[in-house]
Write an enzyme that holds these catalytic residues in place. Structure first.
Site, PDB file in Angstrom:
ATOM      1  N   HIS A 135     -16.432  -4.117 -10.651  1.00 14.20           N
ATOM      2  CA  HIS A 135     -17.893  -4.227 -10.498  1.00 14.20           C
ATOM      3  C   HIS A 135     -18.516  -3.330 -11.566  1.00 14.20           C
ATOM      4  O   HIS A 135     -18.461  -2.102 -11.469  1.00 14.20           O
ATOM      5  CB  HIS A 135     -18.311  -3.762  -9.095  1.00 14.20           C
ATOM      6  CG  HIS A 135     -19.763  -3.987  -8.788  1.00 14.20           C
ATOM      7  ND1 HIS A 135     -20.285  -3.859  -7.526  1.00 14.20           N
ATOM      8  CD2 HIS A 135     -20.808  -4.335  -9.581  1.00 14.20           C
ATOM      9  CE1 HIS A 135     -21.587  -4.115  -7.548  1.00 14.20           C
ATOM     10  NE2 HIS A 135     -21.925  -4.396  -8.786  1.00 14.20           N
ATOM     11  N   ASP A 136     -19.084  -3.941 -12.614  1.00 12.34           N
ATOM     12  CA  ASP A 136     -19.697  -3.158 -13.697  1.00 12.34           C
ATOM     13  C   ASP A 136     -20.600  -4.101 -14.480  1.00 12.34           C
ATOM     14  O   ASP A 136     -20.822  -5.240 -14.059  1.00 12.34           O
ATOM     15  CB  ASP A 136     -18.590  -2.541 -14.579  1.00 12.34           C
ATOM     16  CG  ASP A 136     -19.036  -1.237 -15.241  1.00 12.34           C
ATOM     17  OD1 ASP A 136     -20.180  -1.191 -15.760  1.00 12.34           O
ATOM     18  OD2 ASP A 136     -18.254  -0.274 -15.256  1.00 12.34           O
ATOM     19  N   ILE A 137     -21.110  -3.678 -15.619  1.00 10.57           N
ATOM     20  CA  ILE A 137     -21.939  -4.599 -16.396  1.00 10.57           C
ATOM     21  C   ILE A 137     -21.034  -5.725 -16.928  1.00 10.57           C
ATOM     22  O   ILE A 137     -19.823  -5.531 -17.117  1.00 10.57           O
ATOM     23  CB  ILE A 137     -22.682  -3.877 -17.555  1.00 10.57           C
ATOM     24  CG1 ILE A 137     -21.700  -3.232 -18.522  1.00 10.57           C
ATOM     25  CG2 ILE A 137     -23.683  -2.865 -17.011  1.00 10.57           C
ATOM     26  CD1 ILE A 137     -22.352  -2.730 -19.802  1.00 10.57           C
ATOM     27  N   PRO A 138     -21.626  -6.917 -17.150  1.00  8.06           N
ATOM     28  CA  PRO A 138     -20.793  -8.080 -17.521  1.00  8.06           C
ATOM     29  C   PRO A 138     -19.862  -7.816 -18.698  1.00  8.06           C
ATOM     30  O   PRO A 138     -18.675  -8.191 -18.660  1.00  8.06           O
ATOM     31  CB  PRO A 138     -21.845  -9.152 -17.862  1.00  8.06           C
ATOM     32  CG  PRO A 138     -22.998  -8.817 -16.966  1.00  8.06           C
ATOM     33  CD  PRO A 138     -23.041  -7.302 -16.919  1.00  8.06           C
ATOM     34  N   GLY A 169      -0.113  -6.264   5.487  1.00  8.90           N
ATOM     35  CA  GLY A 169       0.448  -4.966   5.106  1.00  8.90           C
ATOM     36  C   GLY A 169       1.369  -4.429   6.180  1.00  8.90           C
ATOM     37  O   GLY A 169       2.525  -4.843   6.302  1.00  8.90           O
ATOM     38  N   ARG A 170       0.822  -3.533   7.014  1.00  6.25           N
ATOM     39  CA  ARG A 170       1.652  -2.796   7.967  1.00  6.25           C
ATOM     40  C   ARG A 170       2.499  -3.625   8.930  1.00  6.25           C
ATOM     41  O   ARG A 170       3.620  -3.184   9.242  1.00  6.25           O
ATOM     42  CB  ARG A 170       0.770  -1.794   8.728  1.00  6.25           C
ATOM     43  CG  ARG A 170       0.357  -0.642   7.823  1.00  6.25           C
ATOM     44  CD  ARG A 170      -0.876   0.064   8.317  1.00  6.25           C
ATOM     45  NE  ARG A 170      -2.054  -0.806   8.256  1.00  6.25           N
ATOM     46  CZ  ARG A 170      -3.260  -0.449   8.685  1.00  6.25           C
ATOM     47  NH1 ARG A 170      -3.442   0.743   9.209  1.00  6.25           N
ATOM     48  NH2 ARG A 170      -4.269  -1.279   8.576  1.00  6.25           N
ATOM     49  N   ASP A 191      -5.494  -6.064  -6.807  1.00  6.99           N
ATOM     50  CA  ASP A 191      -6.713  -5.897  -6.001  1.00  6.99           C
ATOM     51  C   ASP A 191      -7.487  -4.671  -6.500  1.00  6.99           C
ATOM     52  O   ASP A 191      -7.433  -3.610  -5.900  1.00  6.99           O
ATOM     53  CB  ASP A 191      -6.265  -5.733  -4.537  1.00  6.99           C
ATOM     54  CG  ASP A 191      -7.406  -5.545  -3.559  1.00  6.99           C
ATOM     55  OD1 ASP A 191      -8.553  -5.860  -3.904  1.00  6.99           O
ATOM     56  OD2 ASP A 191      -7.124  -5.089  -2.427  1.00  6.99           O
ATOM     57  N   LYS A 246       0.622  -7.679  -3.172  1.00  9.50           N
ATOM     58  CA  LYS A 246      -0.699  -7.180  -3.557  1.00  9.50           C
ATOM     59  C   LYS A 246      -0.568  -5.722  -3.959  1.00  9.50           C
ATOM     60  O   LYS A 246       0.008  -4.918  -3.236  1.00  9.50           O
ATOM     61  CB  LYS A 246      -1.684  -7.296  -2.393  1.00  9.50           C
ATOM     62  CG  LYS A 246      -3.067  -6.737  -2.729  1.00  9.50           C
ATOM     63  CD  LYS A 246      -4.082  -7.034  -1.635  1.00  9.50           C
ATOM     64  CE  LYS A 246      -4.175  -5.980  -0.577  1.00  9.50           C
ATOM     65  NZ  LYS A 246      -4.868  -4.742  -0.956  1.00  9.50           N
ATOM     66  N   LYS A 285     -10.898  -4.930  -7.510  1.00  9.76           N
ATOM     67  CA  LYS A 285     -12.321  -5.094  -7.130  1.00  9.76           C
ATOM     68  C   LYS A 285     -13.290  -4.592  -8.204  1.00  9.76           C
ATOM     69  O   LYS A 285     -14.075  -3.666  -7.981  1.00  9.76           O
ATOM     70  CB  LYS A 285     -12.609  -4.379  -5.815  1.00  9.76           C
ATOM     71  CG  LYS A 285     -11.777  -4.843  -4.636  1.00  9.76           C
ATOM     72  CD  LYS A 285     -12.245  -4.176  -3.350  1.00  9.76           C
ATOM     73  CE  LYS A 285     -11.455  -4.606  -2.126  1.00  9.76           C
ATOM     74  NZ  LYS A 285     -10.086  -4.070  -2.067  1.00  9.76           N
ATOM     75  N   THR A 287     -15.446  -5.426   4.717  1.00  4.03           N
ATOM     76  CA  THR A 287     -15.495  -5.412   6.187  1.00  4.03           C
ATOM     77  C   THR A 287     -15.878  -4.029   6.723  1.00  4.03           C
ATOM     78  O   THR A 287     -16.222  -3.888   7.883  1.00  4.03           O
ATOM     79  CB  THR A 287     -14.139  -5.852   6.792  1.00  4.03           C
ATOM     80  OG1 THR A 287     -13.100  -5.205   6.074  1.00  4.03           O
ATOM     81  CG2 THR A 287     -13.975  -7.343   6.715  1.00  4.03           C
ATOM     82  N   ASP A 341       0.846  -1.201   0.000  1.00  2.00           N
ATOM     83  CA  ASP A 341       0.000   0.000   0.000  1.00  2.00           C
ATOM     84  C   ASP A 341       0.877   1.244   0.000  1.00  2.00           C
ATOM     85  O   ASP A 341       0.927   2.000   0.976  1.00  2.00           O
ATOM     86  CB  ASP A 341      -0.941  -0.028   1.215  1.00  2.00           C
ATOM     87  CG  ASP A 341      -1.955  -1.156   1.120  1.00  2.00           C
ATOM     88  OD1 ASP A 341      -2.440  -1.420  -0.001  1.00  2.00           O
ATOM     89  OD2 ASP A 341      -2.265  -1.777   2.152  1.00  2.00           O
TER      90      ASP A 341
HETATM   91  O1  C5P Z   1      -1.850  -3.040   6.798  1.00  2.00           O
HETATM   92  P1  C5P Z   1      -2.838  -4.168   6.842  1.00  2.00           P
HETATM   93  O2  C5P Z   1      -2.219  -5.517   7.197  1.00  2.00           O
HETATM   94  O3  C5P Z   1      -4.051  -3.849   7.688  1.00  2.00           O
HETATM   95  O4  C5P Z   1      -3.317  -4.300   5.320  1.00  2.00           O
HETATM   96  C1  C5P Z   1      -4.332  -5.182   4.926  1.00  2.00           C
HETATM   97  C2  C5P Z   1      -4.579  -5.058   3.447  1.00  2.00           C
HETATM   98  O5  C5P Z   1      -5.718  -5.834   3.125  1.00  2.00           O
HETATM   99  C3  C5P Z   1      -4.869  -3.647   2.967  1.00  2.00           C
HETATM  100  O6  C5P Z   1      -4.371  -3.530   1.632  1.00  2.00           O
HETATM  101  C4  C5P Z   1      -6.375  -3.572   2.999  1.00  2.00           C
HETATM  102  O7  C5P Z   1      -6.901  -2.656   2.084  1.00  2.00           O
HETATM  103  C5  C5P Z   1      -6.749  -5.009   2.597  1.00  2.00           C
HETATM  104  N1  C5P Z   1      -8.070  -5.437   3.028  1.00  2.00           N
HETATM  105  C6  C5P Z   1      -8.476  -5.460   4.356  1.00  2.00           C
HETATM  106  N2  C5P Z   1      -9.730  -5.885   4.687  1.00  2.00           N
HETATM  107  C7  C5P Z   1     -10.583  -6.287   3.730  1.00  2.00           C
HETATM  108  C8  C5P Z   1     -10.202  -6.274   2.396  1.00  2.00           C
HETATM  109  C9  C5P Z   1      -8.924  -5.838   2.065  1.00  2.00           C
HETATM  110  O8  C5P Z   1      -7.702  -5.108   5.234  1.00  2.00           O
HETATM  111  N3  C5P Z   1     -11.764  -6.729   4.080  1.00  2.00           N
END
Ligand code: C5P
Length: 232
Positions: free
Chosen positions: A63-66, A210-211, A59, A32, A61, A119, A10
């Site tokens: 989402h549009d018409i098929p 990520g972090r 990543d 990712k 994501k 989420t 990220d």
């Molecule tokens: O830094 P962290 O470990 O929280 O990063 C998690 C990654 O997963 C980020 O790129 C975040 O956008 C992605 N993600 C998430 N929860 C989701 C879907 C994607 O944390 N439900």
């Protein structure tokens, strides 16, 4: 189907991303790339990371018409990404069109997984903004089953949902789970988290981290710890 740790890169741009990945001298982590980095740098970031030997989960994501999703997926399959994704709420015909677009003339294609409910959407916002009054767990499982019916390879889900998804959709159906933290780490803005070893126990196929890696004082050591706990 390989279990692996995917690092969420990220970052705002290519320079930052390459400076981070240059720290890895021995490993070529699965990475990712999200919307921010892709929209900043375009397809060249994917080509360059592939040329450096990384596997890529793009990543975006969709989402549009098929028809639009089918054509966009054809472009992503030419970019040779390893995993890409879309919103299951785009419906089964959209997901089927995505598979068609993604499939290369030789029959091969990248893995395709679905986002069920983000989420960031909870029971209250789902009812208020989307007029969906079912229990969120039921909606998540329904979307996962739709993704399976459409021929997709798995879903992105919370590690807490992974076991249920496997139960409903089979163990071959991939669960790719973010929300992973070390037992002694900061959870940040993630609400429901699991450690890499817990994610392994409940059967996640890929963890997206990520972090805990990107912001660690020693990212390579943090990555190795993740791999050791999740795979090792
Ligand atoms: O830094 P962290 O470990 O929280 O990063 C998690 C990654 O997963 C980020 O790129 C975040 O956008 C992605 N993600 C998430 N929860 C989701 C879907 C994607 O944390 N439900």
């Amino acid at each position: 189907m390989g279990k692996d740790v995917i690092i969420a890169c990220d970052f705002a741009g290519a320079d930052e991303t390459f400076a981070f990945l240059d720290k890895f001298k021995e490993e070529k982590p699965f990475v990712k790339i999200g919307m921010e980095l892709f929209y900043a740098e375009g397809p060249s970031i994917v080509r360059e990371l592939k040329a450096r030997g990384h596997r890529i989960f793009l990543d975006l994501k969709l989402h549009d018409i098929p028809n639009t999703v089918k054509k966009a997926m054809a472009v992503l399959s030419r970019l040779d990404v390893d995993i890409c994704n879309l919103h299951a709420s785009g419906t089964i015909p959209m997901m089927q069109a995505a598979i068609e677009g993604l499939t290369r003339p030789d029959g091969s294609r990248p893995l395709l997984i679905a986002v069920t409910q983000l989420t960031s959407t909870d029971q209250e916002t789902m009812a208020r903004d989307l007029l969906i009054n079912e229990q969120i767990e039921k909606v998540v499982m329904h979307y996962a089953l739709n993704a399976k019916k459409a021929g997709l390879d798995g879903v992105v889900c919370s590690p807490l949902e992974a076991a249920k998804v496997h139960e409903a959709c089979g163990n071959d159906f991939l669960t790719v789970t973010p929300g992973v933290r070390f037992a002694d780490g900061d959870i940040g803005d993630q609400k429901r988290v699991m450690t890499p070893s817990e994610a392994k126990k409940i059967g996640s196929d890929y963890i997206v981290v990520g972090r805990p890696i990107t912001a660690a004082p020693d990212p390579v050591a943090a990555y190795r710890r993740c791999v050791a706990e999740f795979i090792g």
